[in-house]
Design a protein around this motif. Structure first.
Motif, mmCIF file in Angstrom:
data_model
loop_
_atom_site.group_PDB
_atom_site.id
_atom_site.type_symbol
_atom_site.label_atom_id
_atom_site.label_comp_id
_atom_site.label_asym_id
_atom_site.label_seq_id
_atom_site.Cartn_x
_atom_site.Cartn_y
_atom_site.Cartn_z
ATOM 1 N N ASP A 1 0.769 -1.230 0.064
ATOM 2 C CA ASP A 1 -0.051 -0.124 0.000
ATOM 3 C C ASP A 1 0.795 1.238 0.105
ATOM 4 O O ASP A 1 0.561 2.187 -0.583
ATOM 5 N N ILE A 2 2.085 1.243 0.756
ATOM 6 C CA ILE A 2 2.749 2.353 0.920
ATOM 7 C C ILE A 2 3.481 2.705 -0.343
ATOM 8 O O ILE A 2 3.352 3.777 -0.739
ATOM 9 N N LEU A 3 4.089 1.780 -0.986
ATOM 10 C CA LEU A 3 5.114 1.858 -2.067
ATOM 11 C C LEU A 3 4.104 2.268 -3.453
ATOM 12 O O LEU A 3 4.481 3.053 -4.170
ATOM 13 N N SER A 4 2.795 1.783 -3.453
ATOM 14 C CA SER A 4 1.871 2.009 -4.610
ATOM 15 C C SER A 4 1.172 3.349 -4.472
ATOM 16 O O SER A 4 0.794 4.001 -5.374
ATOM 17 N N SER A 5 1.472 3.922 -3.143
ATOM 18 C CA SER A 5 0.951 5.345 -3.113
ATOM 19 C C SER A 5 1.868 6.468 -3.420
ATOM 20 O O SER A 5 1.587 7.558 -3.583
ATOM 21 N N ILE A 6 2.943 5.989 -3.751
ATOM 22 C CA ILE A 6 4.252 6.902 -4.121
ATOM 23 C C ILE A 6 4.299 6.938 -5.608
ATOM 24 O O ILE A 6 4.722 6.243 -6.265
ATOM 25 N N ASP A 7 3.730 7.970 -6.178
ATOM 26 C CA ASP A 7 3.550 8.042 -7.676
ATOM 27 C C ASP A 7 4.958 8.382 -8.362
ATOM 28 O O ASP A 7 5.927 8.961 -7.690
ATOM 29 N N THR A 8 5.087 8.379 -9.574
ATOM 30 C CA THR A 8 6.348 8.371 -10.290
ATOM 31 C C THR A 8 7.016 9.957 -10.259
ATOM 32 O O THR A 8 8.028 10.027 -9.997
ATOM 33 N N ASP A 9 5.842 10.669 -10.221
ATOM 34 C CA ASP A 9 6.122 12.226 -9.966
ATOM 35 C C ASP A 9 6.765 12.621 -8.641
ATOM 36 O O ASP A 9 7.821 13.304 -8.539
ATOM 37 N N THR A 10 6.136 12.014 -7.548
ATOM 38 C CA THR A 10 6.591 12.026 -6.210
ATOM 39 C C THR A 10 8.069 11.567 -6.197
ATOM 40 O O THR A 10 8.799 11.847 -5.444
ATOM 41 N N LEU A 11 8.236 10.312 -6.791
ATOM 42 C CA LEU A 11 9.441 9.661 -6.760
ATOM 43 C C LEU A 11 10.471 10.301 -7.408
ATOM 44 O O LEU A 11 11.623 10.548 -6.773
ATOM 45 N N ASP A 12 10.048 11.057 -8.590
ATOM 46 C CA ASP A 12 11.200 11.655 -9.301
ATOM 47 C C ASP A 12 11.417 12.858 -8.504
ATOM 48 O O ASP A 12 12.716 13.265 -8.386
ATOM 49 N N ASN A 13 10.605 13.573 -7.973
ATOM 50 C CA ASN A 13 10.884 14.894 -6.782
ATOM 51 C C ASN A 13 11.757 14.396 -5.626
ATOM 52 O O ASN A 13 12.630 15.098 -5.463
ATOM 53 N N ILE A 14 11.306 13.294 -5.054
ATOM 54 C CA ILE A 14 12.448 12.991 -4.008
ATOM 55 C C ILE A 14 13.623 12.562 -4.246
ATOM 56 O O ILE A 14 14.717 13.105 -3.776
ATOM 57 N N ALA A 15 13.876 12.031 -5.481
ATOM 58 C CA ALA A 15 15.296 11.679 -6.054
ATOM 59 C C ALA A 15 16.052 12.906 -6.255
ATOM 60 O O ALA A 15 16.996 13.107 -6.185
ATOM 61 N N LYS A 16 15.288 13.715 -7.007
ATOM 62 C CA LYS A 16 15.990 14.912 -7.524
ATOM 63 C C LYS A 16 16.351 15.903 -6.037
ATOM 64 O O LYS A 16 17.606 16.185 -6.202
ATOM 65 N N GLN A 17 15.521 16.057 -5.205
ATOM 66 C CA GLN A 17 16.104 16.609 -3.996
ATOM 67 C C GLN A 17 17.028 16.222 -3.260
ATOM 68 O O GLN A 17 17.906 16.807 -2.654
ATOM 69 N N LEU A 18 17.189 14.807 -3.366
ATOM 70 C CA LEU A 18 18.247 14.149 -2.649
ATOM 71 C C LEU A 18 19.438 13.756 -3.665
ATOM 72 O O LEU A 18 20.604 13.508 -2.933
ATOM 73 N N GLY A 19 19.266 14.003 -4.764
ATOM 74 C CA GLY A 19 20.653 13.727 -5.732
ATOM 75 C C GLY A 19 20.875 12.251 -5.881
ATOM 76 O O GLY A 19 21.974 12.078 -5.984
ATOM 77 N N ILE A 20 19.750 11.524 -5.974
ATOM 78 C CA ILE A 20 20.012 9.916 -6.204
ATOM 79 C C ILE A 20 18.898 9.715 -7.169
ATOM 80 O O ILE A 20 17.724 10.272 -7.392
ATOM 81 N N GLU A 21 19.224 8.630 -8.105
ATOM 82 C CA GLU A 21 18.613 8.172 -9.181
ATOM 83 C C GLU A 21 17.238 7.658 -8.691
ATOM 84 O O GLU A 21 17.211 6.940 -7.714
ATOM 85 N N PRO A 22 15.933 7.907 -9.573
ATOM 86 C CA PRO A 22 14.795 7.330 -8.794
ATOM 87 C C PRO A 22 14.749 5.948 -8.818
ATOM 88 O O PRO A 22 14.055 5.292 -7.639
ATOM 89 N N GLY A 23 15.265 5.167 -9.429
ATOM 90 C CA GLY A 23 15.187 3.591 -9.391
ATOM 91 C C GLY A 23 15.996 3.438 -7.765
ATOM 92 O O GLY A 23 15.351 2.385 -7.149
ATOM 93 N N LYS A 24 16.991 4.066 -7.712
ATOM 94 C CA LYS A 24 17.599 3.713 -6.376
ATOM 95 C C LYS A 24 16.862 4.087 -5.009
ATOM 96 O O LYS A 24 16.871 3.238 -4.131
ATOM 97 N N VAL A 25 16.033 5.209 -5.341
ATOM 98 C CA VAL A 25 15.184 5.601 -4.248
ATOM 99 C C VAL A 25 14.210 4.788 -4.053
ATOM 100 O O VAL A 25 13.848 4.411 -2.866
ATOM 101 N N GLN A 26 13.587 4.203 -5.013
ATOM 102 C CA GLN A 26 12.365 3.449 -4.854
ATOM 103 C C GLN A 26 13.144 1.955 -4.347
ATOM 104 O O GLN A 26 12.288 1.358 -3.328
#
Length: 173
Positions: A6-31
């Motif tokens: 449930d938690i993982l499915s709630s984090i959409d691609t845009d949110t994941l990309d935004n988190i990755a950008k803010q942290l400077g980590i590629e989205p696949g690694k953040v996920q």
């Protein structure tokens, strides 16, 4: 569906990309780190609810998170302020060790994993609260049962990580 799903499915691609950008980590690694963080957080919660008043304490905290929408304020979430306090309660002094273990598996530094843990912690609390807190109140017995169930499911989804984290968290089931 399991809490982790449930938690993982709630984090959409845009949110994941935004988190990755803010942290400077590629989205696949953040996920990947988010996915691996859930067994750690749920294992820490499980260990806490097994102690004397741990379930009552968590039930009280979940009542405070019953209306939380952590993904609604991404800036606050990424700052890690709320997550720091939760991590201290859930993992205690084991946060650096847990971060290194997850980072070693995912190929991400422990420092970056800790940042992601600080993001994941309030999300886990909000989702758990949405399952067990009604009207701002949560029954400690129900909280304990839900945490045990969620922890068991998360560990079965990642058995290799579950055994590593179990040893770091003092044998949490």
């Amino acid at each position: 569906m399991a809490l982790a799903d449930d938690i993982l499915s709630s984090i959409d691609t845009d949110t994941l990309d935004n988190i990755a950008k803010q942290l400077g980590i590629e989205p696949g690694k953040v996920q990947e780190v988010l996915k691996d963080s859930l067994p750690a957080l749920l294992g820490g919660l499980d260990k806490n609810v097994q102690s004397g008043d741990g379930a009552a304490s968590l039930a009280s905290a979940l009542g405070d998170h019953a209306e939380a929408q952590p993904l609604g304020d991404l800036g606050a979430l990424i700052s890690g302020v709320a997550g720091s306090g939760i991590l201290e309660k859930v993992l205690g002094g084991k946060t650096p060790d847990v971060s290194e273990a997850i980072g070693g598996k995912a190929g991400v530094s422990g420092v970056d994993v800790e940042k992601i843990l600080k993001i994941a912690a309030p999300i886990v609390m909000a989702f758990l609260a949405s399952r067990v807190a009604k009207g701002g109140n949560a029954d400690p017995a129900v909280v304990k049962q839900e945490v045990e169930k969620a922890n068991s499911a998360a560990k079965s989804d990642a058995p290799d990580l579950g055994s590593i984290l179990g040893s770091l968290l003092g044998g949490a089931k």
